[in-house]
Design an enzyme around this catalytic site. Structure first.
Site, PDB file in Angstrom:
ATOM      1  N   LEU A 134       0.876  -1.172   0.000  1.00 31.94           N
ATOM      2  CA  LEU A 134       0.000   0.000   0.000  1.00 31.94           C
ATOM      3  C   LEU A 134       0.912   1.220   0.000  1.00 31.94           C
ATOM      4  CD1 LEU A 134      -2.598   1.656   0.317  1.00 31.94           C
ATOM      5  CD2 LEU A 134      -2.550   1.148   2.771  1.00 31.94           C
ATOM      6  N   ILE A 135       0.861   1.988  -1.091  1.00 32.94           N
ATOM      7  CA  ILE A 135       1.750   3.149  -1.246  1.00 32.94           C
ATOM      8  C   ILE A 135       0.890   4.407  -1.343  1.00 32.94           C
ATOM      9  CG2 ILE A 135       3.577   4.214  -2.639  1.00 32.94           C
ATOM     10  CD1 ILE A 135       4.089   1.464  -3.929  1.00 32.94           C
TER      11      ILE A 135
ATOM     12  N   SER B 138       0.731   9.136  -7.865  1.00 34.94           N
ATOM     13  CA  SER B 138       0.481   9.844  -9.128  1.00 34.94           C
ATOM     14  C   SER B 138       1.768  10.305  -9.802  1.00 34.94           C
ATOM     15  CB  SER B 138      -0.430  11.046  -8.873  1.00 34.94           C
ATOM     16  OG  SER B 138       0.219  11.945  -7.998  1.00 34.94           O
ATOM     17  N   SER B 139       2.846  10.503  -9.035  1.00 38.72           N
ATOM     18  CA  SER B 139       4.105  10.965  -9.642  1.00 38.72           C
ATOM     19  C   SER B 139       5.274  10.627  -8.723  1.00 38.72           C
ATOM     20  CB  SER B 139       4.058  12.489  -9.909  1.00 38.72           C
ATOM     21  OG  SER B 139       3.969  13.206  -8.696  1.00 38.72           O
ATOM     22  N   GLY B 140       6.473  10.983  -9.154  1.00 41.82           N
ATOM     23  CA  GLY B 140       7.652  10.907  -8.301  1.00 41.82           C
ATOM     24  C   GLY B 140       7.980   9.523  -7.768  1.00 41.82           C
TER      25      GLY B 140
ATOM     26  N   GLY C  34       6.525   7.688  -5.497  1.00 39.06           N
ATOM     27  CA  GLY C  34       5.395   6.773  -5.347  1.00 39.06           C
ATOM     28  C   GLY C  34       5.108   6.046  -6.648  1.00 39.06           C
TER      29      GLY C  34
ATOM     30  N   SER D 133      13.453  12.306   4.476  1.00 40.30           N
ATOM     31  CA  SER D 133      14.275  13.157   3.618  1.00 40.30           C
ATOM     32  C   SER D 133      15.634  13.318   4.284  1.00 40.30           C
ATOM     33  CB  SER D 133      13.638  14.543   3.488  1.00 40.30           C
ATOM     34  OG  SER D 133      14.513  15.444   2.836  1.00 40.30           O
TER      35      SER D 133
ATOM     36  N   TYR E 128       9.423  22.210   6.609  1.00 37.95           N
ATOM     37  CA  TYR E 128       9.643  20.908   5.962  1.00 37.95           C
ATOM     38  C   TYR E 128      10.618  20.069   6.784  1.00 37.95           C
ATOM     39  CZ  TYR E 128      10.807  17.446   2.352  1.00 37.95           C
ATOM     40  OH  TYR E 128      11.013  16.267   1.661  1.00 37.95           O
TER      41      TYR E 128
HETATM   42  P1  NAP Z   1       5.902  14.428  -6.058  1.00 39.88           P
HETATM   43  O1  NAP Z   1       6.288  13.962  -7.417  1.00 39.88           O
HETATM   44  O2  NAP Z   1       5.370  15.803  -5.881  1.00 39.88           O
HETATM   45  O3  NAP Z   1       4.899  13.353  -5.424  1.00 39.88           O
HETATM   46  C1  NAP Z   1       4.194  13.602  -4.248  1.00 39.88           C
HETATM   47  C2  NAP Z   1       3.028  12.654  -4.160  1.00 39.88           C
HETATM   48  O4  NAP Z   1       2.368  12.868  -2.888  1.00 39.88           O
HETATM   49  C3  NAP Z   1       1.973  12.887  -5.234  1.00 39.88           C
HETATM   50  O5  NAP Z   1       1.437  11.656  -5.621  1.00 39.88           O
HETATM   51  C4  NAP Z   1       0.935  13.720  -4.502  1.00 39.88           C
HETATM   52  O6  NAP Z   1      -0.376  13.596  -5.017  1.00 39.88           O
HETATM   53  C5  NAP Z   1       0.991  13.084  -3.140  1.00 39.88           C
HETATM   54  N1  NAP Z   1       0.388  13.933  -2.102  1.00 39.88           N
HETATM   55  C6  NAP Z   1       0.767  15.181  -1.727  1.00 39.88           C
HETATM   56  N2  NAP Z   1      -0.040  15.632  -0.754  1.00 39.88           N
HETATM   57  C7  NAP Z   1      -0.942  14.659  -0.513  1.00 39.88           C
HETATM   58  C8  NAP Z   1      -2.055  14.525   0.370  1.00 39.88           C
HETATM   59  N3  NAP Z   1      -2.415  15.500   1.220  1.00 39.88           N
HETATM   60  N4  NAP Z   1      -2.752  13.353   0.358  1.00 39.88           N
HETATM   61  C9  NAP Z   1      -2.427  12.373  -0.489  1.00 39.88           C
HETATM   62  N5  NAP Z   1      -1.411  12.449  -1.368  1.00 39.88           N
HETATM   63  C10 NAP Z   1      -0.683  13.578  -1.377  1.00 39.88           C
HETATM   64  O7  NAP Z   1       7.196  14.424  -5.100  1.00 39.88           O
HETATM   65  P2  NAP Z   1       8.104  13.228  -4.505  1.00 39.88           P
HETATM   66  O8  NAP Z   1       9.463  13.777  -4.428  1.00 39.88           O
HETATM   67  O9  NAP Z   1       7.883  11.961  -5.234  1.00 39.88           O
HETATM   68  O10 NAP Z   1       7.521  13.144  -3.036  1.00 39.88           O
HETATM   69  C11 NAP Z   1       7.315  11.916  -2.365  1.00 39.88           C
HETATM   70  C12 NAP Z   1       7.938  11.989  -0.983  1.00 39.88           C
HETATM   71  O11 NAP Z   1       9.351  12.082  -1.107  1.00 39.88           O
HETATM   72  C13 NAP Z   1       7.494  13.202  -0.169  1.00 39.88           C
HETATM   73  O12 NAP Z   1       7.232  12.783   1.160  1.00 39.88           O
HETATM   74  C14 NAP Z   1       8.717  14.102  -0.230  1.00 39.88           C
HETATM   75  O13 NAP Z   1       8.785  14.983   0.859  1.00 39.88           O
HETATM   76  C15 NAP Z   1       9.828  13.067  -0.220  1.00 39.88           C
HETATM   77  N6  NAP Z   1      11.148  13.522  -0.647  1.00 39.88           N
HETATM   78  C16 NAP Z   1      11.375  13.982  -1.897  1.00 39.88           C
HETATM   79  C17 NAP Z   1      12.671  14.350  -2.285  1.00 39.88           C
HETATM   80  C18 NAP Z   1      13.002  14.816  -3.679  1.00 39.88           C
HETATM   81  O14 NAP Z   1      14.090  15.334  -3.908  1.00 39.88           O
HETATM   82  N7  NAP Z   1      12.154  14.630  -4.632  1.00 39.88           N
HETATM   83  C19 NAP Z   1      13.718  14.268  -1.370  1.00 39.88           C
HETATM   84  C20 NAP Z   1      13.460  13.811  -0.090  1.00 39.88           C
HETATM   85  C21 NAP Z   1      12.163  13.425   0.246  1.00 39.88           C
HETATM   86  P3  NAP Z   1      -1.001  14.673  -6.079  1.00 39.88           P
HETATM   87  O15 NAP Z   1      -0.503  14.274  -7.439  1.00 39.88           O
HETATM   88  O16 NAP Z   1      -2.467  14.508  -5.916  1.00 39.88           O
HETATM   89  O17 NAP Z   1      -0.514  16.040  -5.663  1.00 39.88           O
END
Ligand code: NAP
Length: 277
Positions: A8-9, A13-15, A17, A137, A150
């Site tokens: 369960l992830i 939708s992006s990134g 996940g 993070s 953050y």
């Molecule tokens: P992302 O591409 O923006 O993906 C974020 C995901 O979280 C999207 O599917 C978004 O859904 C979902 N989301 C956001 N708010 C939500 C809510 N209230 N309820 C349900 N879903 C929600 O960015 P990502 O980098 O993959 O982020 C994933 C995790 O990695 C986050 O926790 C982020 O802090 C962490 N992270 C990222 C990095 C980096 O460099 N990218 C580094 C360290 C940690 P929607 O499409 O509906 O908005």
């Protein structure tokens, strides 16, 4: 735990996940992913019909979480692995950023993740097995000006993860906090919440940080698909770590922070121990 599992992830939708879901599906696992729109649900389920199942859930809809998780267990079967991935970055100088922005940051990154854990734990505990991955993070170890809320949220999730791991270890449940460095996702792009500027005193410090982050978005060092493979290796491990860093940037920055703390602790050791007795 090895073999095919049900994951369960949150936030597929992006990134990270989406990448983790894609790699897990390709490896034969089943993935239930949460999304926030019917369109994203249809897109996700089309990735691998029958194995990719989506549920519409905002992780701040705390009333809905228990029901959604119970429904998943009833219809799709036991959840072997929960990945708390949904989250976003708030950017803004603390003094300029409203408390409401902090509450929202913690609602999503901390309270949402905890509510998900509380929802899956009863069944995992009854089965005496399970694995929870919390995507934190490097900002849960190191800090940078301009992302105080953050970092606070990720420090909180790191601490909760580590302590929970000690509570549930006797039940055969593992908890791993995964701390990525900078990766090419939508994090610094469409997903980031940026508080408006209002105090010129911070211009010299903060303006270059905001500009650099905008310019770097999409060009970060880390590849989310490689991160997904690393997470699958942890999920496949019988002895997963409590903490896993992802990326050479995270490794270098966290090591530097740990040695700076060690040095500072040493420099003040006499004063520290002066309070005993
Ligand atoms: P992302 O591409 O923006 O993906 C974020 C995901 O979280 C999207 O599917 C978004 O859904 C979902 N989301 C956001 N708010 C939500 C809510 N209230 N309820 C349900 N879903 C929600 O960015 P990502 O980098 O993959 O982020 C994933 C995790 O990695 C986050 O926790 C982020 O802090 C962490 N992270 C990222 C990095 C980096 O460099 N990218 C580094 C360290 C940690 P929607 O499409 O509906 O908005």
């Amino acid at each position: 735990m090895s073999g095919n599992k049900t994951l369960l992830i949150t936030g597929v939708s992006s990134g990270f996940g989406r990448a983790l879901a894609g790699e897990a599906l390709a490896s034969g696992h089943r993935v239930i992913g949460t999304v926030r729109s019917e369109q994203a649900k249809a897109e996700f389920e089309a990735l691998k019909p029958g194995s990719a199942i989506a549920r519409v859930l905002d992780v701040t809809d705390f009333e809905a979480i228990d029901r959604v998780v119970a429904d998943i267990e009833a219809s799709a079967g036991p959840i072997d692995v929960l990945v708390n991935n949904a989250g976003y970055g708030h950017e803004g100088v603390m003094e300029e950023s409203p408390l409401a922005d902090m509450r929202r940051q913690f609602d999503v990154n901390v309270f949402g993740a905890v509510a998900m854990m509380k929802a899956v734990l009863p069944a995992m505990r009854a089965r005496r097995r399970g694995h929870i991955l919390n995507i934190t993070s490097m900002g849960g170890f190191i800090t940078m000006p301009g992302i105080t809320y953050y970092c606070g949220s990720k420090f909180a999730l790191e601490g909760i993860s580590e302590a929970l791991g000690k509570e549930v270890k006797p039940f055969g449940i593992h908890v791993t906090a995964v701390a990525p460095g900078s990766f090419r996702t939508d994090w610094a792009g469409r997903s980031m919440v940026r508080s408006p500027r209002s105090i010129p005193d911070y211009d010299a410090l903060f303006d270059p940080i905001r500009t650099a982050r905008e310019e770097k978005s999409g060009k970060q060092l880390g590849d989310p698909v490689k991160a997904a493979r690393a997470m699958l290796a942890v999920i496949d491990s019988d002895h997963p770590p409590a903490h896993l860093l992802l990326g050479s940037d995270a490794l270098a920055l966290v090591r530097a922070k740990l040695s700076a703390i060690e040095e500072e602790i040493g420099a003040w050791e006499t004063l520290t121990t002066s309070t005993d007795g």
